[in-house]
Design a protein around this motif. Structure first.
Motif, PDB file in Angstrom:
ATOM      1  N   PRO A  54       0.814  -1.217   0.000  1.00 54.65           N
ATOM      2  CA  PRO A  54       0.000   0.000   0.000  1.00 54.65           C
ATOM      3  C   PRO A  54       0.843   1.260   0.000  1.00 54.65           C
ATOM      4  CG  PRO A  54      -0.003  -1.008   2.169  1.00 54.65           C
ATOM      5  CD  PRO A  54       0.707  -1.960   1.269  1.00 54.65           C
ATOM      6  N   LYS A  55       0.401   2.209  -0.771  1.00 53.73           N
ATOM      7  CA  LYS A  55       1.056   3.519  -0.862  1.00 53.73           C
ATOM      8  C   LYS A  55       0.184   4.552  -0.160  1.00 53.73           C
ATOM      9  CE  LYS A  55       3.558   1.430  -4.056  1.00 53.73           C
ATOM     10  NZ  LYS A  55       4.085   0.222  -3.498  1.00 53.73           N
ATOM     11  N   GLY A  56       0.719   5.753  -0.005  1.00 52.31           N
ATOM     12  CA  GLY A  56      -0.042   6.836   0.595  1.00 52.31           C
ATOM     13  C   GLY A  56       0.295   8.167  -0.040  1.00 52.31           C
ATOM     14  N   ALA A  90      -5.745  16.431   3.904  1.00 52.14           N
ATOM     15  CA  ALA A  90      -6.355  15.140   3.560  1.00 52.14           C
ATOM     16  C   ALA A  90      -5.253  14.098   3.415  1.00 52.14           C
ATOM     17  CB  ALA A  90      -7.148  15.247   2.264  1.00 52.14           C
ATOM     18  N   MET A  91      -5.608  12.839   3.710  1.00 55.73           N
ATOM     19  CA  MET A  91      -4.667  11.716   3.598  1.00 55.73           C
ATOM     20  C   MET A  91      -5.369  10.574   2.865  1.00 55.73           C
ATOM     21  SD  MET A  91      -3.296  11.727   7.544  1.00 55.73           S
ATOM     22  CE  MET A  91      -2.255  10.309   7.343  1.00 55.73           C
ATOM     23  N   PHE A  92      -4.624   9.903   1.988  1.00 53.78           N
ATOM     24  CA  PHE A  92      -5.179   8.792   1.226  1.00 53.78           C
ATOM     25  C   PHE A  92      -4.239   7.591   1.269  1.00 53.78           C
ATOM     26  CE2 PHE A  92      -6.731  12.712  -0.688  1.00 53.78           C
ATOM     27  CZ  PHE A  92      -8.097  12.495  -0.652  1.00 53.78           C
ATOM     28  N   VAL A  93      -4.833   6.409   1.317  1.00 55.36           N
ATOM     29  CA  VAL A  93      -4.085   5.144   1.286  1.00 55.36           C
ATOM     30  C   VAL A  93      -4.833   4.170   0.374  1.00 55.36           C
ATOM     31  CG1 VAL A  93      -2.982   5.343   3.560  1.00 55.36           C
ATOM     32  CG2 VAL A  93      -5.297   4.400   3.385  1.00 55.36           C
ATOM     33  N   HIS A  94      -4.119   3.174  -0.124  1.00 51.91           N
ATOM     34  CA  HIS A  94      -4.765   2.131  -0.918  1.00 51.91           C
ATOM     35  C   HIS A  94      -5.586   1.215  -0.021  1.00 51.91           C
ATOM     36  CE1 HIS A  94      -1.553   2.773  -4.113  1.00 51.91           C
ATOM     37  NE2 HIS A  94      -2.688   2.844  -4.772  1.00 51.91           N
ATOM     38  N   ASP A  95      -6.782   0.891  -0.446  1.00 55.05           N
ATOM     39  CA  ASP A  95      -7.620  -0.092   0.241  1.00 55.05           C
ATOM     40  C   ASP A  95      -7.154  -1.471  -0.217  1.00 55.05           C
ATOM     41  OD1 ASP A  95      -9.530  -1.812   1.231  1.00 55.05           O
ATOM     42  OD2 ASP A  95     -11.223  -0.819   0.248  1.00 55.05           O
ATOM     43  N   MET A  96      -6.416  -2.157   0.652  1.00 57.68           N
ATOM     44  CA  MET A  96      -5.836  -3.440   0.267  1.00 57.68           C
ATOM     45  C   MET A  96      -6.867  -4.568   0.248  1.00 57.68           C
ATOM     46  SD  MET A  96      -3.049  -2.250  -0.595  1.00 57.68           S
ATOM     47  CE  MET A  96      -2.375  -3.761  -1.245  1.00 57.68           C
TER      48      MET A  96
END
Length: 166
Positions: A54-56, A90-96
């Motif tokens: 996962p990236k962010g 805002a912060m975003f991450v991949h939904d694994m």
């Protein structure tokens, strides 16, 4: 005279107030950006898309720059530093739970503050132990059962945890 002043003052006041309305907020259209082949990690300088897991990325209040990270762990390492916490919009991450570990799809970015995380899993990220994000607690629990680790809410991710103190 009083009626004339009111007739002039009320529209001016209403125009001033409407400029502060949430409907005109610049935050309405905040969304994750796609990761490009040559994007480098804001923390370590590594090529982001070259590695699995996962990236962010995050958006800052005081800049148009979009810091992107080769791992959700690096993103948290940056975001949790006291000098950076108040700057984050805002912060975003991949939904694994919805994308492949080896090559996460950028259409799977979710709000990091509402995600559930698995920490201490046998699945490795690019920068040490993974902080694997999921959009639901159930998906995080299923991942933890399959790969090990603890399920944590966003608020439970701390610098001490990432540094191995927990």
């Amino acid at each position: 005279m009083k009626k004339t002043l009111l007739a002039i003052a009320i529209p001016i006041l209403l125009m001033g107030l409407s400029g502060c309305s949430p409907a005109q907020s610049h935050n309405q259209d905040i969304h994750a950006q796609h990761l490009e082949q040559h994007d480098k990690c804001h923390m370590c300088g590594m090529m982001i898309t070259k590695y699995p897991g996962p990236k962010g990325q995050l958006m800052l209040k005081d800049s148009d720059a979009v810091p992107k990270f080769c791992s959700s762990r690096d993103m948290f390492s940056f975001a949790l530093q006291p000098e950076n916490q108040r700057r984050i919009k805002a912060m975003f991450v991949h939904d694994m739970g919805t994308t492949d570990w080896e090559q996460p799809d950028d259409n799977a970015f979710i709000d990091a503050t509402t995600a559930w995380y698995v920490y201490g899993t046998s699945k490795k990220g690019v920068m040490g132990p993974a902080v694997a994000p999921f959009s639901t607690k159930e998906a995080a629990q299923a991942f933890a059962e399959a790969w090990g680790g603890r399920v944590l809410a966003y608020e439970e991710i701390t610098l001490e945890l990432l540094e191995g103190a927990n």
